[in-house]
Design a protein around this motif. Sequence first.
Motif, mmCIF file in Angstrom:
data_model
loop_
_atom_site.group_PDB
_atom_site.id
_atom_site.type_symbol
_atom_site.label_atom_id
_atom_site.label_comp_id
_atom_site.label_asym_id
_atom_site.label_seq_id
_atom_site.Cartn_x
_atom_site.Cartn_y
_atom_site.Cartn_z
ATOM 1 N N ALA A 218 0.948 -1.172 -0.164
ATOM 2 C CA ALA A 218 0.119 0.040 0.027
ATOM 3 C C ALA A 218 0.821 1.338 -0.018
ATOM 4 O O ALA A 218 0.434 1.997 -0.699
ATOM 5 C CB ALA A 218 -0.894 0.078 1.164
ATOM 6 N N GLY A 219 1.865 1.182 0.703
ATOM 7 C CA GLY A 219 2.843 2.399 0.807
ATOM 8 C C GLY A 219 3.442 2.459 -0.543
ATOM 9 O O GLY A 219 3.743 3.942 -0.794
ATOM 10 N N PHE A 220 3.909 1.562 -1.340
ATOM 11 C CA PHE A 220 4.538 1.630 -2.425
ATOM 12 C C PHE A 220 3.581 2.201 -3.510
ATOM 13 O O PHE A 220 3.875 3.295 -4.319
ATOM 14 C CB PHE A 220 5.297 0.431 -2.757
ATOM 15 C CG PHE A 220 5.844 0.421 -4.250
ATOM 16 C CD1 PHE A 220 7.239 0.948 -4.320
ATOM 17 C CD2 PHE A 220 5.454 -0.072 -5.437
ATOM 18 C CE1 PHE A 220 7.937 1.052 -5.567
ATOM 19 C CE2 PHE A 220 6.059 0.102 -6.439
ATOM 20 C CZ PHE A 220 7.163 0.678 -6.561
ATOM 21 N N VAL A 221 2.348 1.659 -3.640
ATOM 22 C CA VAL A 221 1.608 1.991 -4.855
ATOM 23 C C VAL A 221 1.199 3.433 -4.424
ATOM 24 O O VAL A 221 0.846 4.239 -5.488
ATOM 25 C CB VAL A 221 0.199 1.002 -4.689
ATOM 26 C CG1 VAL A 221 0.772 -0.423 -5.210
ATOM 27 C CG2 VAL A 221 -0.364 1.018 -3.662
ATOM 28 N N LEU A 358 -5.597 3.237 -3.519
ATOM 29 C CA LEU A 358 -4.607 4.002 -3.323
ATOM 30 C C LEU A 358 -3.739 4.496 -4.490
ATOM 31 O O LEU A 358 -3.100 5.511 -4.435
ATOM 32 C CB LEU A 358 -3.636 3.193 -2.315
ATOM 33 C CG LEU A 358 -4.363 2.797 -0.865
ATOM 34 C CD1 LEU A 358 -3.455 2.318 -0.028
ATOM 35 C CD2 LEU A 358 -4.675 4.303 -0.086
ATOM 36 N N GLU A 359 -3.520 3.669 -5.359
ATOM 37 C CA GLU A 359 -2.797 3.717 -6.593
ATOM 38 C C GLU A 359 -3.390 4.970 -7.302
ATOM 39 O O GLU A 359 -2.549 5.842 -7.834
ATOM 40 C CB GLU A 359 -2.523 2.486 -7.506
ATOM 41 C CG GLU A 359 -1.498 2.496 -8.462
ATOM 42 C CD GLU A 359 -1.891 3.040 -10.034
ATOM 43 O OE1 GLU A 359 -1.184 3.150 -10.722
ATOM 44 O OE2 GLU A 359 -3.151 3.176 -10.107
ATOM 45 N N VAL A 360 -4.827 4.867 -7.489
ATOM 46 C CA VAL A 360 -5.184 6.264 -8.330
ATOM 47 C C VAL A 360 -5.086 7.435 -7.441
ATOM 48 O O VAL A 360 -4.997 8.287 -8.221
ATOM 49 C CB VAL A 360 -6.707 5.842 -8.513
ATOM 50 C CG1 VAL A 360 -7.550 6.846 -9.065
ATOM 51 C CG2 VAL A 360 -6.909 4.619 -9.559
ATOM 52 N N LEU A 361 -5.409 7.144 -6.213
ATOM 53 C CA LEU A 361 -5.245 8.298 -5.442
ATOM 54 C C LEU A 361 -3.944 9.363 -5.506
ATOM 55 O O LEU A 361 -4.050 10.232 -5.526
ATOM 56 C CB LEU A 361 -5.717 8.034 -3.677
ATOM 57 C CG LEU A 361 -5.940 9.223 -2.792
ATOM 58 C CD1 LEU A 361 -6.871 10.101 -3.169
ATOM 59 C CD2 LEU A 361 -5.932 8.479 -1.325
ATOM 60 N N GLY A 362 -2.882 8.276 -5.318
ATOM 61 C CA GLY A 362 -1.616 8.785 -5.248
ATOM 62 C C GLY A 362 -1.362 9.688 -6.719
ATOM 63 O O GLY A 362 -0.810 10.727 -6.672
ATOM 64 N N LYS A 363 -1.842 9.117 -7.813
ATOM 65 C CA LYS A 363 -1.741 9.693 -9.313
ATOM 66 C C LYS A 363 -2.434 10.910 -9.498
ATOM 67 O O LYS A 363 -2.360 12.073 -9.596
ATOM 68 C CB LYS A 363 -1.953 8.752 -10.084
ATOM 69 C CG LYS A 363 -1.028 7.722 -10.424
ATOM 70 C CD LYS A 363 -1.334 6.755 -11.638
ATOM 71 C CE LYS A 363 -2.433 5.945 -11.537
ATOM 72 N NZ LYS A 363 -2.921 5.335 -12.662
ATOM 73 N N ALA A 392 12.080 9.141 -4.012
ATOM 74 C CA ALA A 392 11.787 8.649 -3.027
ATOM 75 C C ALA A 392 11.214 7.177 -3.147
ATOM 76 O O ALA A 392 11.540 6.310 -2.150
ATOM 77 C CB ALA A 392 10.342 9.432 -2.149
ATOM 78 N N SER A 393 10.694 6.791 -4.092
ATOM 79 C CA SER A 393 10.351 5.260 -4.289
ATOM 80 C C SER A 393 11.519 4.295 -4.330
ATOM 81 O O SER A 393 11.163 3.293 -3.915
ATOM 82 C CB SER A 393 9.320 5.075 -5.629
ATOM 83 O OG SER A 393 10.350 5.605 -6.701
ATOM 84 N N ILE A 394 12.632 4.891 -4.936
ATOM 85 C CA ILE A 394 13.772 4.055 -4.772
ATOM 86 C C ILE A 394 14.361 3.763 -3.691
ATOM 87 O O ILE A 394 14.746 2.601 -3.194
ATOM 88 C CB ILE A 394 14.896 4.801 -5.774
ATOM 89 C CG1 ILE A 394 14.637 5.082 -7.093
ATOM 90 C CG2 ILE A 394 16.221 3.927 -5.821
ATOM 91 C CD1 ILE A 394 15.562 5.692 -8.157
ATOM 92 N N VAL A 395 14.276 4.953 -2.621
ATOM 93 C CA VAL A 395 14.839 4.555 -1.291
ATOM 94 C C VAL A 395 13.815 3.720 -0.399
ATOM 95 O O VAL A 395 14.020 2.959 0.264
ATOM 96 C CB VAL A 395 14.643 6.080 -0.645
ATOM 97 C CG1 VAL A 395 15.048 6.015 1.096
ATOM 98 C CG2 VAL A 395 15.717 6.988 -1.125
ATOM 99 N N TYR A 396 12.540 3.697 -0.869
ATOM 100 C CA TYR A 396 11.514 2.908 -0.156
ATOM 101 C C TYR A 396 11.647 1.413 -0.464
ATOM 102 O O TYR A 396 11.572 0.520 0.078
ATOM 103 C CB TYR A 396 10.052 3.236 -0.860
ATOM 104 C CG TYR A 396 8.811 2.594 -0.058
ATOM 105 C CD1 TYR A 396 8.360 3.207 0.994
ATOM 106 C CD2 TYR A 396 8.265 1.233 -0.506
ATOM 107 C CE1 TYR A 396 7.492 2.509 1.663
ATOM 108 C CE2 TYR A 396 7.417 0.819 -0.020
ATOM 109 C CZ TYR A 396 6.952 1.493 1.309
ATOM 110 O OH TYR A 396 5.797 0.852 1.998
ATOM 111 N N LEU A 397 12.315 1.070 -1.980
ATOM 112 C CA LEU A 397 12.664 -0.140 -2.207
ATOM 113 C C LEU A 397 13.975 -0.622 -1.758
ATOM 114 O O LEU A 397 14.076 -1.971 -1.825
ATOM 115 C CB LEU A 397 12.312 -0.372 -3.581
ATOM 116 C CG LEU A 397 11.060 -0.421 -4.320
ATOM 117 C CD1 LEU A 397 11.188 -0.682 -5.823
ATOM 118 C CD2 LEU A 397 10.392 -1.748 -3.575
#
Length: 402
Positions: A218-221, A358-363, A392-397
């Motif tokens: 959920a955090g990633f998407v 959540l994916e749609v919300l982020g976009k 930030a998504s790279i750091v998350y992974l």
Amino acid sequence: MKFKYVVLGMLYFVQGIPYGLQSGLLPIYFRTLGLSFTKISLAKVLYTPWILKVMWAPLVDQYFTKKTWLMLTMWGLVLACLACSLMTPEANFLPVAAILLLMNVFVSIQDIAADGVAIRLLGQDEVGYGNTVQVVAYKLGSVLAGGGLLTFLHRLGWGSLFVYLAAMYTLAIVVTWNSDLRLRRSYLSQDRCVRDRTFNPWHILQELLQVPDTLWTAGFVLIYKLGEQGSISMFPLFLLERDFSAQKLGFWNGIVAMIFSIVGSSLGGHLISKQSPPLPTLKALLALRACCLVFQILLMVAYKDKEPASEVAAVLSICVQHFIAGLITTLTFSMMMYCTQKAKESVQATHYSFLATLEVLGKLVFSTLSGSLVDWLGFTRAFGVFFSLSFASIVYLLPVRS
């Protein structure tokens, strides 16, 4: 190609039609009729059902069969198209907007049912190809409605356009009905199992979050598209400000870039089917996307109006960006499906809808703010923010191995 891929492709293709209709065709058509920008901007409200679909996902999970929901929603779309064919937006703007909103409600419910079917139909070794079909078919439906129908709108007319769409949905109903009969043992029998019927939101949320890896996914998407959405939406406008013609943008950004996106989505499905887990490939692609953003920032600084080298570099960056975005999207949706397959069958559609929301919300949230960010900081600094969010998504992974 297996027959179930054809069925899933058809379902996601017809889902993409309303999005392409409302994002590509209607704004231009409404403007040619002289409607104000205020009315045109209200079109964003029509996407609200996609954010709220997790609220009615438990109904799809716990009542009736997935076949029933698919049939009901597509019949609803047929009736909505026929109703739109009897009206004109210049004279009946609010009624037309209400019908389009209702179409989004139907499509969001159809999406929940189709996702539930896909989760149960696809084995672990088929998720990659299945998500390729999902993403590519949806994009093709969107392109058909947004670009293809717009091309012939002056010949078809508003009423005939929606009559043809109603006929298309009627054909989809016939295919779905016969396909469901052939695939009955695969998933329809599972829909009839006894389920605990509860609509306590807190209980449902707890059940969803107890599924392994849900919180991390959920955090990633929620964040993986933030920077990308800003750059994809704003870079064409930067070129428009620098005397890049609208006709060129329509061709390169609207047609060629979409082809690159579809190719990237197809390749993403192939990669995830050949390599498991997908995280190493995803990390590399996120890093490559960040490099592409750096290239665009440097290009903005060095861009010279009407210089062929600058225009070629701009077009190249757009195509590469959409290609990488297609790859990342397919890999991410596959990870979402892997996570959902760990949930109980009685909540799988709700679980996947939760992640997709959540994916749609982020976009959606960031895409609405990116224009204000450019007005405030200017293109170059705003793209620096886009890069930071993308990084930030790279750091998350990074700390994740499996």
